[in-house]
Design a protein around this motif. Structure first.
Motif, PDB file in Angstrom:
ATOM      1  N   THR A 254       0.840  -1.204   0.000  1.00  7.90           N
ATOM      2  CA  THR A 254       0.000   0.000   0.000  1.00  7.90           C
ATOM      3  C   THR A 254       0.875   1.255   0.000  1.00  7.90           C
ATOM      4  O   THR A 254       0.645   2.193  -0.750  1.00  7.90           O
ATOM      5  N   GLU A 255       1.880   1.230   0.877  1.00  2.73           N
ATOM      6  CA  GLU A 255       2.782   2.398   0.945  1.00  2.73           C
ATOM      7  C   GLU A 255       3.462   2.656  -0.386  1.00  2.73           C
ATOM      8  O   GLU A 255       3.561   3.782  -0.847  1.00  2.73           O
ATOM      9  N   ARG A 256       3.943   1.573  -0.994  1.00  6.48           N
ATOM     10  CA  ARG A 256       4.642   1.746  -2.273  1.00  6.48           C
ATOM     11  C   ARG A 256       3.695   2.278  -3.353  1.00  6.48           C
ATOM     12  O   ARG A 256       4.094   3.057  -4.203  1.00  6.48           O
ATOM     13  N   ILE A 257       2.436   1.838  -3.307  1.00  3.61           N
ATOM     14  CA  ILE A 257       1.470   2.316  -4.308  1.00  3.61           C
ATOM     15  C   ILE A 257       1.181   3.805  -4.078  1.00  3.61           C
ATOM     16  O   ILE A 257       1.170   4.604  -5.019  1.00  3.61           O
ATOM     17  N   LEU A 258       1.008   4.165  -2.801  1.00  2.00           N
ATOM     18  CA  LEU A 258       0.765   5.584  -2.493  1.00  2.00           C
ATOM     19  C   LEU A 258       1.911   6.456  -3.001  1.00  2.00           C
ATOM     20  O   LEU A 258       1.712   7.510  -3.583  1.00  2.00           O
ATOM     21  N   GLU A 259       3.093   5.972  -2.769  1.00  2.00           N
ATOM     22  CA  GLU A 259       4.308   6.683  -3.192  1.00  2.00           C
ATOM     23  C   GLU A 259       4.337   6.844  -4.716  1.00  2.00           C
ATOM     24  O   GLU A 259       4.664   7.898  -5.259  1.00  2.00           O
ATOM     25  N   LEU A 260       3.941   5.776  -5.416  1.00  2.00           N
ATOM     26  CA  LEU A 260       3.957   5.799  -6.882  1.00  2.00           C
ATOM     27  C   LEU A 260       2.887   6.749  -7.427  1.00  2.00           C
ATOM     28  O   LEU A 260       3.132   7.520  -8.345  1.00  2.00           O
ATOM     29  N   LEU A 261       1.698   6.686  -6.833  1.00  2.00           N
ATOM     30  CA  LEU A 261       0.577   7.429  -7.409  1.00  2.00           C
ATOM     31  C   LEU A 261       0.605   8.922  -7.069  1.00  2.00           C
ATOM     32  O   LEU A 261       0.061   9.735  -7.819  1.00  2.00           O
ATOM     33  N   GLN A 262       1.226   9.264  -5.958  1.00  2.00           N
ATOM     34  CA  GLN A 262       1.372  10.681  -5.595  1.00  2.00           C
ATOM     35  C   GLN A 262       0.069  11.452  -5.773  1.00  2.00           C
ATOM     36  O   GLN A 262       0.018  12.464  -6.485  1.00  2.00           O
ATOM     37  N   THR A 263      -0.983  10.950  -5.164  1.00  2.00           N
ATOM     38  CA  THR A 263      -2.281  11.614  -5.299  1.00  2.00           C
ATOM     39  C   THR A 263      -2.756  12.033  -3.917  1.00  2.00           C
ATOM     40  O   THR A 263      -3.025  11.165  -3.066  1.00  2.00           O
ATOM     41  N   PRO A 264      -2.843  13.347  -3.646  1.00  2.00           N
ATOM     42  CA  PRO A 264      -3.059  13.850  -2.297  1.00  2.00           C
ATOM     43  C   PRO A 264      -4.238  13.207  -1.555  1.00  2.00           C
ATOM     44  O   PRO A 264      -4.093  12.823  -0.398  1.00  2.00           O
ATOM     45  N   ASP A 265      -5.396  13.058  -2.209  1.00  2.00           N
ATOM     46  CA  ASP A 265      -6.559  12.592  -1.453  1.00  2.00           C
ATOM     47  C   ASP A 265      -6.646  11.073  -1.309  1.00  2.00           C
ATOM     48  O   ASP A 265      -7.579  10.558  -0.682  1.00  2.00           O
ATOM     49  N   LEU A 266      -5.714  10.396  -1.910  1.00  2.00           N
ATOM     50  CA  LEU A 266      -5.786   8.932  -1.896  1.00  2.00           C
ATOM     51  C   LEU A 266      -5.358   8.393  -0.523  1.00  2.00           C
ATOM     52  O   LEU A 266      -4.299   8.762  -0.017  1.00  2.00           O
TER      53      LEU A 266
END
Ligand SMILES: Nc1ncnc2c1ncn2[C@@H]1O[C@H](COP(=O)(O)OP(=O)(O)OP(=O)(O)O)[C@@H](O)[C@H]1O
Length: 794
Positions: A254-266
Motif C-alpha cells: 500500500t505504501e509503495r502504491i501511495l508513493e507511486l501514485l502521488q495523489t493527495p486525497d488517496l
C-alpha cells in the motif's frame, strides 16, 4: 483517428517518400529491418537517388511507396542512412494515383478497371470508407465477394498498424513497443488505449506505468480511478519481484502504491479496497495480509505440492549396513580417499532419501560427494554409470544439470558424465515455455541439480513439476552465495524449513592443500576474518591502492599475467558495478585497448558505444537455447563478416564458445558484452583459475558479505584483490539485510503438517480461496494455470 489522403505536405515534420526497393536485413522476431529505398520526394537535405532506411519497419513490400518520418544519420562505415521513427503507407491523392495503388500487387484480384470502378462509386476517400465499414464495397457492381473481403482485410492490416504507430508516437512510444502492442490487439489497440491505457501495464511487457499514466491523464481519467490504482499495484508487485520478493506485505504494498501514485486525497483504505477488488478478480492474490502476483503465488504453491508429491512416494530401497559400508569402502579405494564423517553420512542419506540437499562452502567436498553418490547409487541399484553402455539400450538413468551453461559444464568435467542446463533439460524453446512438465515428465532414476542457490522459485516450480514421483533428487548448493537473480530464495527456504533431508559439509578439505582462498572464504562465512588474514600467500595477494588507481593496477596485473603466458580465458576480473571510476565498463574498455588493440587487418564493428573486435573475449547476456548458448557463457570473437561476404547478405559476428561457434547478426549484438571484466552476479555458477577482484568505496551500495564471498569462491588457483582494504573489510561485515519476502518455508511446513495456518495451500485445480463479493455472495477461486511468468515482467 481518421485516415487522411496524403499529399506530401507534412508541415515541419521531416520525411522521405520512397519506394521500397529491397530488404537488406530483417529480424522477424524483433520486426527490425534495414532496406534500400528509391527517394521520390523529401524535405531532407539529400541529393541521393537511393538511401538506406532502418528501424522497426519489418514486413514492408518491395515496389510499394511509403512515407518515412525520422532523421538522417551518418553511419561510420556505411555513410548516410535514414533512421525511421514512424512510417505510413503512401496513399496517393490523385485519382490516377489512387487507382494505381488499389490495382497494385498488394490487393489480390483488383485490376485497374476494378480500382477505377471503386473510386467512381466510393469517391477519393474510398479507403477510409472501406476501413470504417467494408460493406460499402457491395455498392461496387461486379466486385466479387472474395476480392472485396481480401481488399478490406489487406487495407486493415496495412493501415491498422500505421494508425497504432502514429497514435503511440504521440505518446513517445517507439516502433518496437508499438509492434508488440499491435501484435496483441491488432486494429483495436488505439480504441483500447484510449479507453483503458492501464490494462497495457498488465498485458504488454515493457509498457510502463508512467506511459499509461500519461495517456490516461491526457484523456482526463481521475487520479483515483480504480484502474489507475490497479495498474499501480501491478507495477509495484512486478518491480518487487525483480528485487527478489515473492510477495509484499499488504502495508508495504500500500505504501509503495501511495508513493507511486502521488495523489493527495488517496488514502491507504482506498488502496486496500482496490487491492481486495483485484484479489476478487484474481489479478493479484492476497493471503494472510500478503500481496502476491498470481504467477509467483502459484509457483510457490505448486512447488510445494510437487515436492510433497515426490517426497510422499515410498522409496523401495534398502541395503544392510554391512553391505553399504563395504560398498562405500570400495568406492573410497578406487577414489583413493577416505570420506569424512559428514561426507559418508551424505552418501548414505542420499541413497535413502527421495529428495536430499547437499550444502557446504567451497572445498568441503560437495563435488567429491556427488561423485561418491553417483557411484554408490549405481552400485546399489546394479546400474552402469558409463553413458556409452546405454547408447543402444534404455535411457540413461542419471540426470545431471545446473542453472547455467558454465556450471553444467563444470559438473560434466568433474563427474565425467553428461550434464546440461536446467532450461535445456526441460526443453525450453525460448518463447512458448517448457517441453517437459507433469504430462511429459523427465525420465531417469536420479536427478542431480548443482548450484541450486541460483534457482529461483519460478524455475524451481517448472523443474519440480516435471519430476516423476519415483525419481530421486539431489539438490547441491552453497547457501552463503548470492541468492537467485529471479524471485525467491528456494535453497535457503528449503533448508530453513528442515522438511527436506539435508547434509551440511563443514570440514574444509582444500584448505588442507594449503589454499588461502578457501581459508578466506570460510573466515568470511564465519565472520572471523581480520585485516591480518589479507597477508599475501602463494595463491593470494592483496594490492592496496586508492580508488583512482584501481583500474590502472588491475590493468597492470592483467598485463603482467598475459606477458607471463597466461591465457586471457584463465584470467577473470570480477567487479560489482558497471558505472563507476573503477566499474566494469571502464575496466573492459581499458583492458580491450591493452589486450586486443585495433590493428590494420583486425576487423571490428561498432554497436552502440561498444567496439567488438576479432579476438575480444565476450560474455553472453541472455539465454539463446536455439544456439545452445546461455546467459553467463564466455567466448571469443573469431570472425566478423561483411554483408557482401555471405549468402545471407548480413553483417555477422562469429563467437567461439567452448564447444561451438555461434553467429550473431546486428540486432543480436546486444546479447554480447566484453568479458575481460564481468559482474560478480554474472559470475555465479562459474569458476575461473585466476581471479582479479577490484574493491573500492564507490561500490559501497553493493559491497556485501555474500557478494564478496561469491566473488572469492569463484577463483580456483589464484586470487588478487586490488584496492582499498577498508572497503573490503567493511564489505565483508555488511550483511545483506534486504531479505526477501517469501512464504515457501511456511507453505512447506503447512504442507508437511508441521504448522497450522489459515492460509489455504492448493494443489493444481483445487479450490484455493473463497472471496466475499460486494453484494455479499461468495465466489470460489480455483487454482488455475497462470499464463504469466515473473519473467514477463523482468
Ligand atoms: N574426504 C576427502 N579426503 C581427501 N580429499 C578430499 C576429501 N574430500 C574432498 N577432498 C578434496 O578437497 C578438494 C575440494 O573438494 P571438492 O572439489 O569436492 O569440494 P567442493 O565443495 O565441490 O568445492 P567447490 O565448491 O569449491 O568446488 C578436492 O581436491 C578434493 O579431492
Amino acid at each position: 483517428m481518421a485516415l487522411e489522403m496524403q499529399s506530401t505536405e507534412q508541415g515541419n515534420e521531416r520525411f522521405i517518400k520512397g519506394e521500397w526497393l529491397h530488404t537488406i536485413f530483417q529480424n522477424e522476431a524483433e520486426q527490425f529491418a534495414i532496406a534500400k529505398i528509391r527517394v521520390i520526394e523529401t524535405n531532407e537535405d539529400i541529393n541521393e537517388k537511393d538511401i538506406v532506411v532502418k528501424g522497426y519497419i519489418a514486413g514492408l513490400q518491395p515496389g510499394e511507396t511509403y512515407m518515412f518520418f525520422g532523421r538522417l544519420i551518418t553511419h561510420a562505415k556505411f555513410g548516410m542512412q535514414y533512421q525511421v521513427e514512424r512510417y505510413q503507407t503512401f496513399i496517393p491523392d490523385t485519382e490516377e494515383g489512387l487507382a494505381e495503388y488499389l490495382a497494385s500487387d498488394l490487393f489480390f484480384g483488383v485490376g485497374l478497371k476494378t480500382a477505377q470502378k471503386i473510386i467512381r462509386h466510393l469517391g477519393m476517400n474510398a479507403i477510409e470508407k472501406i476501413l470504417q465499414n467494408e460493406d460499402v464495397l457491395k455498392e461496387v457492381p461486379g466486385l466479387g465477394e472474395d476480392t472485396a473481403r481480401g481488399l478490406a482485410r489487406t487495407l486493415r492490416e496495412n493501415q491498422g498498424f500505421e494508425r497504432v504507430v502514429i497514435y503511440l508516437s504521440k505518446h513517445d512510444i517507439g516502433l518496437k513497443l508499438a509492434q508488440k502492442i499491435y501484435k496483441q490487439y491488432r486494429e483495436e489497440a488505439v480504441e483500447l488505449l484510449d479507453k483503458d491505457p492501464y490494462r497495457f501495464v498488465y498485458d504488454i511487457e515493457g509498457f510502463g506505468f508512467q506511459t499509461a499514466d500519461n495517456i490516461a491523464r491526457q484523456n482526463g481519467l481521475a487520479a483515483d480511478h480504480p484502474n489507475r490504482i490497479g495498474a499501480g499495484c501491478m507495477f509495484v508487485l512486478q518491480k518487487s519481484s525483480s528485487e527478489g520478493h515473492v510477495y509484499l506485505p499488504l502495508d508495504e504494498c500500500t505504501e509503495r502504491i501511495l508513493e507511486l501514485l502521488q495523489t493527495p486525497d488517496l488514502t491507504s483504505e482506498k488502496i486496500i479496497e482496490q487491492l481486495r477488488r483485484l484479489n476478487a478478480e484474481k489479478t493479484v492474490i492476497i493471503q494472510e495480509e500478503r500481496c502476491y502476483l498470481p504467477s509467483l503465488y502459484y509457483a510457490e504453491d505448486r512447488f510445494c505440492s510437487h515436492m510433497e508429491r515426490i517426497m510422499r512416494e515410498e522409496l523401495e530401497f534398502s541395503l544392510p549396513d554391512a553391505e553399504l559400508l563395504q560398498m562405500i569402502g570400495d568406492i573410497e579405494e578406487t577414489e583413493v580417499l577416505s570420506y569424512g564423517k559428514e561426507q559418508f553420512n551424505a552418501i548414505e542419506k542420499a541413497l535413502h532419501s527421495k529428495v536430499m540437499i547437499l550444502t557446504g562452502g567451497p572445498g568441503t567436498g560437495k563435488t567429491t560427494v556427488v561423485k561418491g553418490i553417483l557411484k554408490a547409487y549405481a552400485a546399489a541399484h546394479e546400474l552402469e554409470l558409463d553413458p556409452e553402455y546405454y547408447e543402444t539400450k534404455e535411457e540413461y538413468p542419471f540426470i545431471l544439470c545446473a542453472p547455467t551453461g558454465r556450471a553444467a559444464k563444470r559438473l560434466q568435467e568433474s563427474t565425467g558424465l553428461p550434464a546440461t542446463t536446467i532450461h535445456r533439460l526441460l526443453g525450453w524453446d525460448g518463447h512458448s515455455g517448457f517441453g517437459k512438465d507433469q504430462d511429459e515428465p523427465l525420465s531417469g532414476k536420479l536427478l542431480i541439480i548443482d548450484e541450486f542457490s541460483m534457482v529461483d522459485i519460478w524455475l524451481a516450480h517448472n523443474l519440480f513439476r516435471a519430476i516423476p514421483k519415483d525419481m530421486q533428487v539431489l539438490l547441491v548448493g552453497d547457501e552463503d552465495q548470492l541468492p537467485s537473480v529471479g524471485p525467491g530464495q528456494v535453497l535457503t527456504d528449503l533448508l530453513q524449513s528442515e522438511m527436506i533431508p539435508a547434509v551440511t559439509l563443514d570440514e574444509v578439505y582444500r584448505q588442507k592443500e594449503g589454499s588461502k582462498i578457501i581459508q578466506l572464504a570460510h573466515e568470511i562465512k564465519h565472520d572471523t576474518l581480520t585485516p591480518q588474514s589479507l597477508a599475501n600467500a602463494k595463491d593470494f595477494s592483496f594490492i592496496p591502492c586508492r580508488e583512482g588507481d584501481v583500474v590502472s593496477v588491475v590493468t597492470q596485473v592483467f598485463q603482467r599475467a598475459v606477458a607471463k603466458g597466461m591465457d586471457t580465458r584463465d584470467l577473470q576480473v570480477l567487479a560489482p558495478i558497471y558505472r563507476s571510476q573503477a566499474g566494469i565498463n571502464i575496466i573492459n574498455k581499458t583492458l580491450q585497448e591493452l589486450i586486443n588493440p585495433p590493428a590494420e587487418k583486425k576487423r571490428e564493428v561498432k554497436f552502440m558505444e561498444v567496439i567488438f573486435r576479432i579476438g575480444d573475449k565476450v560474455l553472453q547476456l541472455v539465454n539463446q537455447p536455439e544456439d545452445g548458448v546461455y546467459n553467463g557463457d564466455i567466448g571469443e570473437i573469431v570472425a566478423i563478416f561483411r554483408a557482401n561476404e555471405n549468402t545471407e547478405k548480413k553483417e555477422q559476428i562469429v563467437v567461439a564458445f567452448d564447444d561451438k561457434e555461434v553467429v550473431y547478426e546486428r540486432p543480436d549484438y546486444g546479447n554480447l558484452m566484453h568479458a575481460y571484466c564481468i559482474s560478480i552476479h554474472k559470475s555465479q555458477g562459474s569458476e575461473f583459475p585466476n581471479v582479479i577482484l577490484p574493491v573500492a568505496f564507490s561500490y559501497t551500495r553493493m559491497l556485501k558479505k555474500n557478494l564478496l564471498y561469491t566473488a572469492i569462491t569463484r577463483s580456483k588457483q589464484t586470487l588478487i584483490i586490488c584496492g582499498e582494504s577498508e572497503a573490503f573489510m567493511r564489505g565483508i561485515r555488511t550483511i545483506d539485510t534486504n531479505s526477501r519476502y517469501t512464504s515457501l518455508k511456511e507453505k512447506l511446513l503447512i504442507r508437511f503438517g508441521k504448522e497450522e495456518s489459515s492460509a489455504v495451500v492448493a494443489a493444481e485445480g483445487e479450490l484455493i480461496a473463497t472471496v466475499e463479493l460486494e453484494d455479499g455472495t461468495e465466489m470460489e477461486i480455483l487454482d488455475e494455470d497462470p499464463s504469466l511468468s515473473p519473467y514477463d515482467f523482468m
